[in-house]
Design an enzyme around this catalytic site. Structure first.
Site, short mmCIF file in Angstrom:
data_model
loop_
_atom_site.label_atom_id
_atom_site.label_comp_id
_atom_site.label_asym_id
_atom_site.label_seq_id
_atom_site.Cartn_x
_atom_site.Cartn_y
_atom_site.Cartn_z
N CYS A 38 61.87 41.23 -9.84
CA CYS A 38 61.60 40.61 -10.94
C CYS A 38 60.09 40.31 -11.81
O CYS A 38 60.03 40.29 -12.02
CB CYS A 38 63.25 40.07 -11.44
SG CYS A 38 62.31 38.75 -11.84
N VAL A 235 64.98 67.72 -17.44
CA VAL A 235 63.74 67.73 -16.75
C VAL A 235 63.98 69.02 -16.04
O VAL A 235 64.75 68.03 -14.95
CB VAL A 235 62.78 67.10 -16.39
CG1 VAL A 235 61.66 66.85 -15.67
CG2 VAL A 235 62.16 65.81 -17.21
N GLY A 268 66.31 55.81 -13.67
CA GLY A 268 67.57 54.29 -13.80
C GLY A 268 66.83 53.74 -11.44
O GLY A 268 65.85 54.18 -11.40
N HIS A 450 65.96 27.52 -42.05
CA HIS A 450 65.13 28.67 -43.45
C HIS A 450 63.39 28.95 -43.04
O HIS A 450 63.00 27.42 -44.11
CB HIS A 450 65.64 28.61 -44.53
CG HIS A 450 64.63 29.66 -45.77
ND1 HIS A 450 64.77 30.91 -45.81
CD2 HIS A 450 63.42 29.63 -47.11
CE1 HIS A 450 64.18 31.76 -46.69
NE2 HIS A 450 63.85 30.44 -46.91
C1 LIG Z 1 59.55 47.64 -14.42
C2 LIG Z 1 61.06 46.88 -14.44
C3 LIG Z 1 61.11 45.40 -15.51
C4 LIG Z 1 61.98 44.77 -15.52
N1 LIG Z 1 62.68 43.84 -16.53
C5 LIG Z 1 63.76 43.49 -16.99
C6 LIG Z 1 63.24 41.98 -17.80
O1 LIG Z 1 63.09 42.55 -18.40
N2 LIG Z 1 65.02 41.36 -17.72
C7 LIG Z 1 65.67 41.96 -16.70
O2 LIG Z 1 66.94 40.69 -16.80
N3 LIG Z 1 65.55 42.08 -16.20
C8 LIG Z 1 64.82 43.14 -15.28
N4 LIG Z 1 64.09 43.78 -14.60
C9 LIG Z 1 65.98 44.42 -13.65
C10 LIG Z 1 65.25 42.94 -12.65
O3 LIG Z 1 63.77 43.79 -11.50
C11 LIG Z 1 66.37 43.18 -11.68
O4 LIG Z 1 67.96 42.67 -12.12
C12 LIG Z 1 66.53 41.90 -10.50
O5 LIG Z 1 65.36 41.84 -10.03
C13 LIG Z 1 67.21 42.17 -9.34
O6 LIG Z 1 67.02 40.88 -8.43
P1 LIG Z 1 67.74 40.89 -7.53
O7 LIG Z 1 67.35 39.72 -6.32
O8 LIG Z 1 69.11 41.42 -7.45
O9 LIG Z 1 66.84 41.49 -7.03
P2 LIG Z 1 65.33 41.75 -6.67
O10 LIG Z 1 64.54 41.00 -7.27
O11 LIG Z 1 65.08 42.84 -6.47
O12 LIG Z 1 65.33 40.74 -5.49
C14 LIG Z 1 65.65 41.34 -4.05
C15 LIG Z 1 64.00 40.85 -2.82
O13 LIG Z 1 64.93 41.36 -1.50
C16 LIG Z 1 64.12 41.60 -0.24
N5 LIG Z 1 64.86 42.75 0.42
C17 LIG Z 1 65.01 43.55 0.12
N6 LIG Z 1 65.70 44.24 1.74
C18 LIG Z 1 64.84 42.97 2.00
C19 LIG Z 1 65.65 43.03 4.21
N7 LIG Z 1 66.47 43.82 4.18
N8 LIG Z 1 65.25 41.58 4.48
C20 LIG Z 1 64.45 40.76 3.35
N9 LIG Z 1 64.40 40.60 2.69
C21 LIG Z 1 64.74 41.34 1.89
C22 LIG Z 1 63.12 42.65 -1.40
O14 LIG Z 1 61.52 42.52 -1.28
C23 LIG Z 1 63.01 41.58 -2.24
O15 LIG Z 1 62.38 40.30 -2.97
C24 LIG Z 1 63.51 45.01 -14.71
C25 LIG Z 1 62.74 46.02 -13.47
C26 LIG Z 1 62.23 47.00 -13.72
C27 LIG Z 1 61.80 47.01 -11.89
#
Ligand SMILES: Cc1cc2nc3c(=O)[nH]c(=O)nc-3n(C[C@H](O)[C@H](O)[C@H](O)COP(=O)(O)OP(=O)(O)OC[C@H]3O[C@@H](n4cnc5c(N)ncnc54)[C@H](O)[C@@H]3O)c2cc1C
Length: 463
Positions: A38, A235, A268, A450
């Site tokens: 994020c 694609v 995705g 408004h």
């Molecule tokens: C380009 C893009 C734009 C987006 N825009 C939006 C938006 O506008 N609004 C929205 O709501 N969502 C958005 N998202 C989605 C959002 O980023 C994710 O849904 C969110 O970050 C998920 O949070 P999370 O805590 O599950 O995982 P993440 O944010 O992915 O965090 C997971 C963390 O776990 C760590 N990790 C992984 N494996 C291990 C391990 N084995 N040991 C230790 N650490 C580990 C990673 O390094 C990472 O820091 C976007 C995603 C992308 C790719």
């Protein structure tokens, strides 16, 4: 009580902060920078680009605002620097939040040694591995970009969203594979930056999980801005010569080609199940991600999985709220958060946003509904802003054809779907109404300032 949280994205770090606030000792393990996808390569850097894109769009309209035609050239180095500064600023904010005597931040890659022990390898140096144990473990390790298994998808230079965010120039021609949220956001941004953009989407409409009316109208709007969008297009392959990429796709049995300088693969994301050893310790997974119940608990009762890793709703706020649900369950605190009322936004120009059930979903489930619609062109504030493209649709429970009351009381607000200026902010009002189980009658009593864009919701009532 002690908790281990693996992953410091919005699922992990927000849960660690809440746990500490409640006096729970927490070990938070993170392999990369805090803030996760994020903050570092998702929501935040893209929205920083969105702001630059919006600014450029406004400058293009300078004559309308009486300052004459402006001659300008976008300095992309500055755009990237601004994005990096925003990310760094927020990351240091998260780091200070985590400076709490009840939170131990461990840097390194974690994996399950057994169902009670998490091993951490710092700096990929296995000789330094440390073991941690706790009463409960919350996995919040997020997701990674998916790719298409087609010839050429592994060619150097086929970009994921992470790599496109780190690009050092604006491509003349950008081909975006995937017309979902991430693909369209980049398409919209780079169109504003001056790229020729072509989107190729497999499904019938863009934004497959959104309201079909909204998706169709937003497609028209983006097309009007010069983005070429090919739907129902599969694609087939990507080839490259010295100068460019050639993306081949088939539409209605005919093969077509797009030539581009850069290709974004935005098809995705998939749960990052990879290296955590879930199968060795017996945590149930499916092709979507770690399987959890309504409390985010896996089949091993002291192990929970929140956020993208469970593949339910890949949104930052979903990860955060699932973390609260998991922590409340661990601590025996009653929780009434309804994770089904999950707003979602698409930060294109114009924006789109959605919460609750769509008309199609209600039809499939046999729920009788009526839809109330309004248009931004009739909204005073939108007119003053010169941003009149957009519509709003509120899905409301209706009596069934035979006059019987359906599954939901007549007038109950079930969903809201809109696109137009600030749709991502406006949706929050509909989200509040649905969360509070409000009906149209309740909504009628709410006075809207408004002139504001939120009046578009009120206008739908009188349509
Ligand atoms: C380009 C893009 C734009 C987006 N825009 C939006 C938006 O506008 N609004 C929205 O709501 N969502 C958005 N998202 C989605 C959002 O980023 C994710 O849904 C969110 O970050 C998920 O949070 P999370 O805590 O599950 O995982 P993440 O944010 O992915 O965090 C997971 C963390 O776990 C760590 N990790 C992984 N494996 C291990 C391990 N084995 N040991 C230790 N650490 C580990 C990673 O390094 C990472 O820091 C976007 C995603 C992308 C790719």
């Amino acid at each position: 009580m002690k908790i281990i949280i693996i992953g410091a994205g919005p699922g992990g770090y927000e849960t660690a902060v809440l746990a500490a606030k409640r006096g729970v000792e927490t070990v938070l393990i993170e392999a990369g920078p805090v803030g996760g996808t994020c903050l570092n390569e998702g929501c935040i850097p893209t929205k920083s680009f969105c702001k630059n894109a919006e600014f450029v769009d406004q400058l293009q309209e300078s004559e309308i605002y009486g300052v004459g035609k402006l001659d300008f050239k976008l300095d992309f180095t500055k755009v990237a620097e601004r994005k990096n500064a925003v990310v760094e600023q927020l990351r240091s904010g998260v780091e200070s939040l985590l400076k709490n005597k009840l939170i131990t931040l461990v840097r390194g890659r974690a994996f399950f040694k057994d169902e009670h022990t998490v091993s951490v390898i710092p700096n990929e140096d296995a000789s330094m591995t440390q073991d941690y144990t706790a009463d409960y473990i919350i996995v919040a390790t997020g997701s990674v970009s998916a790719t298409l298994p087609i010839p050429g998808s592994d060619l150097p230079g086929i970009l994921t969203s992470k790599e496109l965010l780190d690009i050092d120039h604006i491509p003349d021609r950008l081909c975006v594979i995937g017309g979902g949220v991430i693909g369209l956001e980049f398409a919209s941004i780079f169109r504003s930056f001056g790229s020729e953009v072509t989107v190729i989407e497999y499904c019938k409409d863009i934004l497959p999980r959104f309201d079909t009316d909204l998706a169709k109208r937003l497609k028209q709007s983006l097309t009007k801005r010069g983005i070429e969008i090919n739907t129902q297009s599969q694609v087939l392959s990507i080839a490259r010569n010295d100068m460019e990429y050639e993306v081949s796709f088939s539409r209605k049995g005919k093969e077509e080609k797009v030539h581009a300088d850069k290709v974004l693969m935005a098809v995705g994301r998939r749960a990052a199940l990879g290296s955590l050893n879930f199968s060795d310790i017996g945590v149930g997974t499916s092709s979507k991600g770690v399987m959890v119940n309504e409390f985010m608990q896996t089949n091993i009762p002291h192990i929970y999985a929140v956020g993208d890793i469970n593949g339910q709703m890949m949104l930052a706020h979903a990860a955060t709220f699932q973390g609260i649900v998991a922590l409340d369950h661990i601590m025996g605190i009653p929780n009434e958060i309804d994770l089904n009322v999950m707003p979602a936004a698409v930060f294109t120009a114009p924006e789109a946003a959605s919460v609750g059930m769509t008309e199609d979903e209600c039809k499939e489930k046999g729920i009788p509904v009526k839809c109330l619609k309004s248009f931004f062109r009739a909204n005073g504030k939108a007119q003053t802003m010169g941003e009149t493209d957009g519509f709003c649709k509120i899905v409301v429970a209706a009596p069934s054809k035979d006059g019987e009351e359906g599954q939901y009381p007549e007038g109950k607000i079930l969903g809201c779907h809109l696109y137009g200026p600030h749709a991502s902010d406006i949706i929050q009002e509909a989200c509040a109404l649905i969360t509070c189980k409000a009906s149209i009658k309740d909504f009628e009593k709410i006075i809207h300032t408004h002139p504001t864009l939120t009046e578009v919701l009120q206008s739908a009532l009188h349509a």
